[in-house]
Write an enzyme that holds these catalytic residues in place. Sequence first.
Site, mmCIF file in Angstrom:
data_model
loop_
_atom_site.group_PDB
_atom_site.id
_atom_site.type_symbol
_atom_site.label_atom_id
_atom_site.label_comp_id
_atom_site.label_asym_id
_atom_site.label_seq_id
_atom_site.Cartn_x
_atom_site.Cartn_y
_atom_site.Cartn_z
ATOM 1 N N GLU A 47 5.453 15.269 -3.582
ATOM 2 C CA GLU A 47 4.062 15.383 -4.043
ATOM 3 C C GLU A 47 3.966 15.035 -5.519
ATOM 4 O O GLU A 47 4.787 15.498 -6.322
ATOM 5 C CB GLU A 47 3.596 16.819 -3.799
ATOM 6 C CG GLU A 47 2.218 16.919 -3.259
ATOM 7 C CD GLU A 47 2.069 16.301 -1.879
ATOM 8 O OE1 GLU A 47 1.525 15.172 -1.798
ATOM 9 O OE2 GLU A 47 2.469 16.929 -0.896
ATOM 10 N N LEU A 93 -6.009 15.644 3.620
ATOM 11 C CA LEU A 93 -5.411 14.901 4.740
ATOM 12 C C LEU A 93 -5.809 13.430 4.695
ATOM 13 O O LEU A 93 -5.644 12.698 5.651
ATOM 14 C CB LEU A 93 -5.799 15.551 6.068
ATOM 15 C CG LEU A 93 -5.376 17.020 6.176
ATOM 16 C CD1 LEU A 93 -5.832 17.623 7.500
ATOM 17 C CD2 LEU A 93 -3.873 17.192 6.018
ATOM 18 N N SER A 94 -6.365 13.027 3.562
ATOM 19 C CA SER A 94 -6.629 11.624 3.258
ATOM 20 C C SER A 94 -7.668 10.956 4.151
ATOM 21 O O SER A 94 -7.468 9.853 4.668
ATOM 22 C CB SER A 94 -5.329 10.818 3.257
ATOM 23 O OG SER A 94 -5.481 9.800 2.313
ATOM 24 N N SER A 106 -22.375 6.542 8.574
ATOM 25 C CA SER A 106 -21.248 7.385 8.965
ATOM 26 C C SER A 106 -21.784 8.694 9.520
ATOM 27 O O SER A 106 -22.617 9.348 8.870
ATOM 28 C CB SER A 106 -20.345 7.654 7.755
ATOM 29 O OG SER A 106 -19.238 8.426 8.153
ATOM 30 N N ASP A 142 -1.147 7.398 0.171
ATOM 31 C CA ASP A 142 -2.072 7.614 1.282
ATOM 32 C C ASP A 142 -2.297 6.332 2.072
ATOM 33 O O ASP A 142 -2.274 6.320 3.306
ATOM 34 C CB ASP A 142 -3.426 8.114 0.759
ATOM 35 C CG ASP A 142 -3.296 9.446 0.042
ATOM 36 O OD1 ASP A 142 -2.199 10.022 0.085
ATOM 37 O OD2 ASP A 142 -4.290 9.892 -0.555
ATOM 38 N N THR A 192 4.692 12.352 -6.703
ATOM 39 C CA THR A 192 5.789 11.432 -7.031
ATOM 40 C C THR A 192 5.327 9.981 -6.911
ATOM 41 O O THR A 192 5.936 9.101 -7.496
ATOM 42 C CB THR A 192 6.996 11.654 -6.097
ATOM 43 O OG1 THR A 192 6.494 11.794 -4.773
ATOM 44 C CG2 THR A 192 7.785 12.879 -6.480
ATOM 45 N N ASP A 193 4.239 9.735 -6.162
ATOM 46 C CA ASP A 193 3.880 8.326 -5.881
ATOM 47 C C ASP A 193 3.535 7.574 -7.164
ATOM 48 O O ASP A 193 4.099 6.520 -7.448
ATOM 49 C CB ASP A 193 2.798 8.190 -4.800
ATOM 50 C CG ASP A 193 1.487 8.899 -5.070
ATOM 51 O OD1 ASP A 193 1.395 9.674 -6.053
ATOM 52 O OD2 ASP A 193 0.529 8.673 -4.296
HETATM 53 P P1 ADP Z 1 -9.318 13.500 1.251
HETATM 54 O O1 ADP Z 1 -8.925 12.068 1.177
HETATM 55 O O2 ADP Z 1 -8.192 14.434 1.027
HETATM 56 O O3 ADP Z 1 -10.039 13.854 2.521
HETATM 57 P P2 ADP Z 1 -10.934 12.701 -0.993
HETATM 58 O O4 ADP Z 1 -11.739 13.464 -1.984
HETATM 59 O O5 ADP Z 1 -9.870 11.799 -1.467
HETATM 60 O O6 ADP Z 1 -10.338 13.764 0.047
HETATM 61 O O7 ADP Z 1 -11.903 11.823 -0.090
HETATM 62 C C1 ADP Z 1 -13.019 12.411 0.565
HETATM 63 C C2 ADP Z 1 -14.212 11.507 0.409
HETATM 64 O O8 ADP Z 1 -14.012 10.291 1.175
HETATM 65 C C3 ADP Z 1 -15.481 12.095 0.989
HETATM 66 O O9 ADP Z 1 -16.130 12.935 0.058
HETATM 67 C C4 ADP Z 1 -16.302 10.850 1.308
HETATM 68 O O10 ADP Z 1 -16.895 10.341 0.126
HETATM 69 C C5 ADP Z 1 -15.222 9.866 1.752
HETATM 70 N N1 ADP Z 1 -15.058 9.903 3.218
HETATM 71 C C6 ADP Z 1 -13.964 10.268 3.894
HETATM 72 N N2 ADP Z 1 -14.137 10.167 5.235
HETATM 73 C C7 ADP Z 1 -15.387 9.732 5.416
HETATM 74 C C8 ADP Z 1 -16.195 9.439 6.569
HETATM 75 N N3 ADP Z 1 -15.736 9.551 7.819
HETATM 76 N N4 ADP Z 1 -17.457 8.999 6.353
HETATM 77 C C9 ADP Z 1 -17.941 8.842 5.105
HETATM 78 N N5 ADP Z 1 -17.231 9.112 3.995
HETATM 79 C C10 ADP Z 1 -15.979 9.559 4.139
HETATM 80 MG MG MG Z 2 -8.198 11.088 -0.546
#
Ligand code: ADP
Ligand code: MG
Length: 392
Positions: free
Chosen positions: A34, A125-126, A68, A177, A36-37
């Site tokens: 973690e 969880l990306s 979405s 990721d 490390t990337d």
């Molecule tokens: P993680 O990648 O850990 O889930 P991030 O903050 O990096 O958290 O990314 C989350 C953001 O990515 C959300 O707030 C949104 O803006 C975008 N996102 C992720 N999945 C979707 C989706 N299915 N539809 C629309 N936006 C999304």
């Molecule tokens: Mg993310």
Amino acid sequence: MTALDVALAEFQAHFPGEPDGVWEAPGRVNLIGEHTDYNGGLVLPIALPQRTYAAVRRRQDTILTLVSAGMPYCPPISLASIVAGHPAGWERYPAGVLWAMAEAGYPVSGLDVAFASDVPVGSGLSSSAAIEAAVAVAAPDLFDCGLSADESGRAELATLCQRAENHIACAPTGGMDQAAVLRSREGYALNLDCADGSIRHVPFRIRDKGLALLVIDTRVEHSHATGEYGQRRADCEEACDRLGVAHLAELSTNDLPAAMARVKSPRLAQRVRHVLTENDRVRLAVAAMEANDFVELGRLFVDSHASLRDDFEVSCPQLDLAVVTALEAGALGARMTGGGFGGSAIALVYEQALPATREALLTAFEHHSYAAPKFLVAEAAAPARRTVVPCC
Ligand code: ADP
Ligand code: MG
């Protein structure tokens, strides 16, 4: 309805006719390695069965129309208008991918896209890489643009998705990721060396051993686009300057005592100690997995968490509680995963202990008046790909 069904229904509700196809990309969970990337080090993620689906149709103009499920409306976007910070909402992630492709010289056109996902959003969880990669993996099929879906093409797509996240979504994340969701293999963890992008697939079939990887979503929403993550990166860059290296992972744990003295800052010394010891733990974790030594893997999880909590200071009370509680319930190991400041923890548990572990976690969180955590059991699933659907 599955997320795939929802994506198709959203497409039908918003766009006339059928999509050209559906593409999907997984969430990911990092086993170890973690922060490390971006330090040029090693990571070890798996792709998750949870996926973001994109029903996509190519347009003849240069407009992106994105919807979405469950996310706010966003107006159509002209490809030429995409710059750092615009668009500003969730659509910046997929729009950024088109921007990165165009910027790299690939011919791209407008798209109509309907997304739906069962990857938890903002849980570490990306979901961001999943939505990026769902678009990216469609490109070789939709545009005659010289990109391919073979291994080298996927490495290029991962780089483009990372550029989208860094430059358009303005989240200074490393490349783990995007590599995890595009370059993993079903049944294997992806040992990625972020220094040169080289990969090695490490078998991860723990069910055969009666084990399960429990993902504990603390429901504390983190965001990589906010300050703390960037500050940790800045700390590492400052340490590199003081040590005269391009990336911290150029150093090994043998160099640690001297490096900690040379940065002349207790804070930076802690950051360096985390990165160098964490990088070492990834190597040891790969060896442990290859030797089927899951007790050792669990021990490495525990050490990783302590280092992230104490030296890198990216944990939070809910993540710490999840780890302690899982260990008390008999987990072989547990640690926070992802960038930290919320998001998820993972625990390596015996399959038969799953119900009791979940129960213990719910009780502990309730006792502390924290929101009830959510759970999923992670398996090493397939990477981003075209989804086979009858309609297209
Ligand atoms: P993680 O990648 O850990 O889930 P991030 O903050 O990096 O958290 O990314 C989350 C953001 O990515 C959300 O707030 C949104 O803006 C975008 N996102 C992720 N999945 C979707 C989706 N299915 N539809 C629309 N936006 C999304
Ligand atoms: Mg993310």
